[in-house]
Design an enzyme around this catalytic site. Sequence first.
Site, PDB file in Angstrom:
ATOM      1  N   ASP A   1      -7.682 -10.110 -10.473  1.00 58.06           N
ATOM      2  CA  ASP A   1      -7.146 -10.659  -9.395  1.00 58.06           C
ATOM      3  C   ASP A   1      -7.651 -10.035  -8.156  1.00 58.06           C
ATOM      4  O   ASP A   1      -7.154  -9.344  -7.218  1.00 58.06           O
ATOM      5  CB  ASP A   1      -5.543 -10.595  -9.299  1.00 58.06           C
ATOM      6  CG  ASP A   1      -4.720 -11.410  -7.938  1.00 58.06           C
ATOM      7  OD1 ASP A   1      -5.520 -11.932  -7.101  1.00 58.06           O
ATOM      8  OD2 ASP A   1      -3.664 -11.096  -7.945  1.00 58.06           O
TER       9      ASP A   1
ATOM     10  N   HIS B   1      -9.497  -6.204   0.851  1.00 60.49           N
ATOM     11  CA  HIS B   1      -8.941  -6.245   2.162  1.00 60.49           C
ATOM     12  C   HIS B   1      -9.583  -5.184   2.884  1.00 60.49           C
ATOM     13  O   HIS B   1      -9.939  -3.978   2.457  1.00 60.49           O
ATOM     14  CB  HIS B   1      -7.529  -5.970   2.247  1.00 60.49           C
ATOM     15  CG  HIS B   1      -6.662  -6.957   1.555  1.00 60.49           C
ATOM     16  ND1 HIS B   1      -6.525  -8.153   2.358  1.00 60.49           N
ATOM     17  CD2 HIS B   1      -5.773  -7.047   0.551  1.00 60.49           C
ATOM     18  CE1 HIS B   1      -5.666  -8.905   1.593  1.00 60.49           C
ATOM     19  NE2 HIS B   1      -5.344  -8.477   0.414  1.00 60.49           N
TER      20      HIS B   1
END
Length: 426
Positions: free
Chosen positions: A306, A310
């Site tokens: 996953d 960011h």
Amino acid sequence: MKTVIKNGHVIDPSQDLDGRFDLIVEDGCIVELGENLPAEDADEVIDADGLLVTPGLIDIHVHLRDPGFEYKEDIVSGTRSAAAGGFTSVACMPNTKPVNDNKATTLYMINKAQLEGFANVFPICTITKGQKGTALVEMGDLKQAGCVGFSDDGLNVESGDVLRRAMEYASGFDMPIIAHAEDEGIKCGGVMNEGRVATELGLAGNPWVAEASTVARDLMLAELTGARLHVCHISTRRTVELIREAKARGVKVTCEVTPHHFTLTEEAVRGYDVNAKMGPPLRTADDVKAMKEGLADGTIDAIATDHAPHHVDDKNVEFNVAANGLVGLETALPLALNLVKEGVLTLNQAICCLTTRPASVMRIPRGTLAKGTAADITLIDPDYQWTLDATQMKTKARNTPFDGWELTGAAMMTMCAGKITFQRNS
């Protein structure tokens, strides 16, 4: 070009191989695997003495952010990070901008990876157009374009009727529905696991039942329709139990767990560490124990990262509003090897969860060292000791709770279709 990899400890669960073998690679394919193979006419000889030689690792849950969010990650930087972690194939989620709900975006991802990338990219498309939870995408066209599954990643398909129709439609193409199982109504704005730690920190809790109740519904719909269901990033003991029971009934279900969900607990959030904020959240020590049990008995099919890069501005804010997720491609292998050190998995089982089984889940033609297949190969030093420096990672992002951790095990060389895409300076 002819390359011979000699003296390595080959582990290939797809062929039940676990021993000392040599490999011959030519024109991007494996042409021979055996003992004491000749190397006199080779263009390159790689001495793998002391190293594991495995099929290239496969991650079936990554976010490459491309197109639309290239300031966070792009296909080039994401696949470079994958190669550094030993991965030769990744399945990328569709929450890009625009979302990947069409043939053009799918082809863009595949073509860019082929031209500029460091790993194979297998796109996952949305279940519904625009991830809006209503109208289904054109699944047949998307499969033809190269899509390997359908997911409204990050968003649960709230309508049971829409999900049922999606399963019926996808089963006609033998494609998996990939579920982000989280009931938003039950989650109710929770930002970490509901429990004592959340109460002490004054943070809204996300209870285990938000995940497990949705998984229960999705399993029953899969049982009704006969569809292939894959459940993403499971995190609770009850979820493992539900999937174990469903598999015993013959439901076509697979699932994955992330390294952070079998390594960290909700305690990592203390200090309001935004790098420990993710969806689903880090759970209890008992849930971590259940993840390990599920891997050990085969209930959990694959280890997937996953990988969620960011920008610093998305994380360097108050915990309540910080973005969910962490980067995981470069830390997955040593964290998986920790399970071997702990006695949770055998080495063969750990490699299987990173190669053969994820390939099987997504029907990706990789995850093997069989003669005639693409030469996607990872050379691993299971004893290599190193300290993670987030500033030196190949990904564009730095959002990892493992910064500064002392890790054991690493990919020393990654080869994709016979081409070296990463080589570690020891």
